[in-house]
Design a protein around this motif. Structure first.
Motif, PDB file in Angstrom:
ATOM      1  N   LEU A  53     -60.106 113.243  57.418  1.00 47.02           N
ATOM      2  CA  LEU A  53     -58.679 113.510  57.512  1.00 47.02           C
ATOM      3  C   LEU A  53     -58.415 114.645  58.504  1.00 47.02           C
ATOM      4  N   ALA A  54     -59.257 115.663  58.486  1.00 51.26           N
ATOM      5  CA  ALA A  54     -59.108 116.780  59.425  1.00 51.26           C
ATOM      6  C   ALA A  54     -59.223 116.287  60.871  1.00 51.26           C
ATOM      7  N   ASN A  55     -60.173 115.390  61.114  1.00 54.02           N
ATOM      8  CA  ASN A  55     -60.326 114.840  62.471  1.00 54.02           C
ATOM      9  C   ASN A  55     -59.071 114.079  62.882  1.00 54.02           C
ATOM     10  N   ASP A  56     -58.516 113.295  61.972  1.00 56.33           N
ATOM     11  CA  ASP A  56     -57.284 112.556  62.263  1.00 56.33           C
ATOM     12  C   ASP A  56     -56.131 113.515  62.525  1.00 56.33           C
ATOM     13  N   VAL A  57     -56.054 114.570  61.726  1.00 58.56           N
ATOM     14  CA  VAL A  57     -54.974 115.543  61.867  1.00 58.56           C
ATOM     15  C   VAL A  57     -55.066 116.249  63.221  1.00 58.56           C
ATOM     16  N   VAL A  58     -56.253 116.587  63.656  1.00 54.12           N
ATOM     17  CA  VAL A  58     -56.416 117.228  64.966  1.00 54.12           C
ATOM     18  C   VAL A  58     -55.870 116.308  66.059  1.00 54.12           C
ATOM     19  N   ASP A  59     -56.214 115.024  65.976  1.00 53.76           N
ATOM     20  CA  ASP A  59     -55.717 114.047  66.943  1.00 53.76           C
ATOM     21  C   ASP A  59     -54.194 113.951  66.893  1.00 53.76           C
ATOM     22  N   ILE A  60     -53.641 113.895  65.699  1.00 55.35           N
ATOM     23  CA  ILE A  60     -52.186 113.799  65.525  1.00 55.35           C
ATOM     24  C   ILE A  60     -51.499 115.041  66.086  1.00 55.35           C
ATOM     25  N   LEU A  61     -52.052 116.216  65.784  1.00 62.18           N
ATOM     26  CA  LEU A  61     -51.441 117.464  66.266  1.00 62.18           C
ATOM     27  C   LEU A  61     -51.493 117.568  67.790  1.00 62.18           C
ATOM     28  N   LYS A  62     -52.594 117.120  68.384  1.00 57.59           N
ATOM     29  CA  LYS A  62     -52.689 117.132  69.858  1.00 57.59           C
ATOM     30  C   LYS A  62     -51.593 116.265  70.464  1.00 57.59           C
ATOM     31  N   ARG A  63     -51.377 115.091  69.883  1.00 56.98           N
ATOM     32  CA  ARG A  63     -50.355 114.199  70.405  1.00 56.98           C
ATOM     33  C   ARG A  63     -48.960 114.762  70.166  1.00 56.98           C
ATOM     34  N   ALA A  64     -48.748 115.406  69.021  1.00 56.76           N
ATOM     35  CA  ALA A  64     -47.440 116.009  68.733  1.00 56.76           C
ATOM     36  C   ALA A  64     -47.152 117.152  69.705  1.00 56.76           C
ATOM     37  N   LYS A  65     -48.179 117.947  69.986  1.00 57.38           N
ATOM     38  CA  LYS A  65     -48.009 119.054  70.939  1.00 57.38           C
ATOM     39  C   LYS A  65     -47.717 118.537  72.345  1.00 57.38           C
ATOM     40  N   ALA A  66     -48.214 117.341  72.646  1.00 58.28           N
ATOM     41  CA  ALA A  66     -47.963 116.735  73.960  1.00 58.28           C
ATOM     42  C   ALA A  66     -46.576 116.102  74.019  1.00 58.28           C
ATOM     43  N   GLY A  67     -45.830 116.177  72.916  1.00 55.03           N
ATOM     44  CA  GLY A  67     -44.467 115.672  72.899  1.00 55.03           C
ATOM     45  C   GLY A  67     -44.290 114.282  72.324  1.00 55.03           C
ATOM     46  N   GLU A  68     -45.372 113.667  71.815  1.00 58.25           N
ATOM     47  CA  GLU A  68     -45.245 112.331  71.228  1.00 58.25           C
ATOM     48  C   GLU A  68     -44.540 112.421  69.876  1.00 58.25           C
ATOM     49  N   LYS A  69     -43.714 111.418  69.607  1.00 56.27           N
ATOM     50  CA  LYS A  69     -43.034 111.340  68.319  1.00 56.27           C
ATOM     51  C   LYS A  69     -44.011 110.733  67.310  1.00 56.27           C
ATOM     52  N   LEU A  70     -44.128 111.362  66.148  1.00 52.51           N
ATOM     53  CA  LEU A  70     -45.051 110.878  65.124  1.00 52.51           C
ATOM     54  C   LEU A  70     -44.374 109.840  64.240  1.00 52.51           C
ATOM     55  N   ASN A  71     -45.172 108.858  63.798  1.00 55.15           N
ATOM     56  CA  ASN A  71     -44.620 107.843  62.895  1.00 55.15           C
ATOM     57  C   ASN A  71     -44.786 108.306  61.444  1.00 55.15           C
ATOM     58  N   ASP A  72     -44.231 107.530  60.512  1.00 58.06           N
ATOM     59  CA  ASP A  72     -44.245 107.910  59.092  1.00 58.06           C
ATOM     60  C   ASP A  72     -45.663 108.026  58.540  1.00 58.06           C
ATOM     61  N   ILE A  73     -46.559 107.142  58.958  1.00 61.03           N
ATOM     62  CA  ILE A  73     -47.951 107.189  58.476  1.00 61.03           C
ATOM     63  C   ILE A  73     -48.612 108.492  58.915  1.00 61.03           C
ATOM     64  N   GLU A  74     -48.372 108.882  60.164  1.00 61.18           N
ATOM     65  CA  GLU A  74     -48.958 110.122  60.673  1.00 61.18           C
ATOM     66  C   GLU A  74     -48.384 111.343  59.958  1.00 61.18           C
ATOM     67  N   LEU A  75     -47.099 111.327  59.690  1.00 62.41           N
ATOM     68  CA  LEU A  75     -46.483 112.434  58.942  1.00 62.41           C
ATOM     69  C   LEU A  75     -47.049 112.509  57.531  1.00 62.41           C
ATOM     70  N   ASP A  76     -47.277 111.342  56.925  1.00 62.63           N
ATOM     71  CA  ASP A  76     -47.901 111.304  55.598  1.00 62.63           C
ATOM     72  C   ASP A  76     -49.316 111.869  55.646  1.00 62.63           C
ATOM     73  N   GLN A  77     -50.056 111.559  56.723  1.00 63.78           N
ATOM     74  CA  GLN A  77     -51.411 112.093  56.857  1.00 63.78           C
ATOM     75  C   GLN A  77     -51.392 113.620  56.950  1.00 63.78           C
ATOM     76  N   LEU A  78     -50.451 114.159  57.692  1.00 60.53           N
ATOM     77  CA  LEU A  78     -50.344 115.617  57.795  1.00 60.53           C
ATOM     78  C   LEU A  78     -50.053 116.233  56.431  1.00 60.53           C
ATOM     79  N   SER A  79     -49.118 115.639  55.700  1.00 63.41           N
ATOM     80  CA  SER A  79     -48.777 116.143  54.356  1.00 63.41           C
ATOM     81  C   SER A  79     -49.981 116.047  53.424  1.00 63.41           C
ATOM     82  N   ARG A  80     -50.677 114.911  53.497  1.00 65.14           N
ATOM     83  CA  ARG A  80     -51.857 114.718  52.642  1.00 65.14           C
ATOM     84  C   ARG A  80     -52.948 115.731  52.974  1.00 65.14           C
ATOM     85  N   PHE A  81     -53.125 116.018  54.248  1.00 61.88           N
ATOM     86  CA  PHE A  81     -54.133 116.996  54.655  1.00 61.88           C
ATOM     87  C   PHE A  81     -53.808 118.373  54.076  1.00 61.88           C
TER      88      PHE A  81
END
Length: 168
Positions: A125-153
């Motif tokens: 989950l931490a590896n997925d979160v790092v990937d998600i955060l990198k994309r969010a910092k690059a300005g990508e809009k996160l989907n509901d599944i990705e937001l759920d992953q962040l909350s779960r982490f």
């Protein structure tokens, strides 16, 4: 994995089709197993793990094939065990005693799978979160599944810290 965020069904077909096995297919499979586990679709998680394990083995990538089974939930492990038992039973002579997954065996497999999952779950989950955060910092809009992953982490990290501090 962009393929998964665009269309889960298309990504599933990509992994299950007979095209050449690639690193992209393996990565897509790992993300799909996580996705189907979250959806509690353990049959599909096992189907994908079986397909990629077969492909990876054929390609000489046995270690990666085995690591896919770590991603299965305890329920997925039981489904896999039952499928293996059924496969063995199909090959036995008619009068032979059939292989059966007993309640005790199922409980032991589930306990072992839960322990393994706890040990590896936060890391994955931490590896997925790092990937998600990198994309969010690059300005990508996160989907509901990705937001759920962040909350779960966050939730699982807090729980891990809480449990670890009790043991000290």
């Amino acid at each position: 994995n962009l393929r998964l965020t665009e269309d889960v069904r298309q990504a599933t077909n990509y992994v299950l089709d007979d095209s050449r096995f690639t690193a992209e297919k393996a990565a897509t499979a790992q993300r799909l197993i996580d996705h189907y586990n979250q959806q509690k679709n353990y049959e599909m998680s096992v189907t994908i793990a079986n397909k990629v394990a077969e492909e990876a083995t054929n390609a000489g990538q046995s270690i990666q094939a085995l690591s896919l089974f770590e991603r299965l939930t305890p329920e997925g492990v039981l489904v896999r065990a039952q499928k293996l038992a059924n496969s063995v039973n199909e090959k036995l002579p008619a009068k032979a005693v059939k292989v059966k997954i007993t309640d005790d065996m199922a409980a032991k497999m589930t306990d072992l799978a839960e322990t393994t999952q706890r040990m590896t779950g936060v890391k994955g989950l931490a590896n997925d979160v790092v990937d998600i955060l990198k994309r969010a910092k690059a300005g990508e809009k996160l989907n509901d599944i990705e937001l759920d992953q962040l909350s779960r982490f966050i939730k699982e990290s807090k729980q891990f810290v809480k449990e670890s501090s009790r043991k000290v």
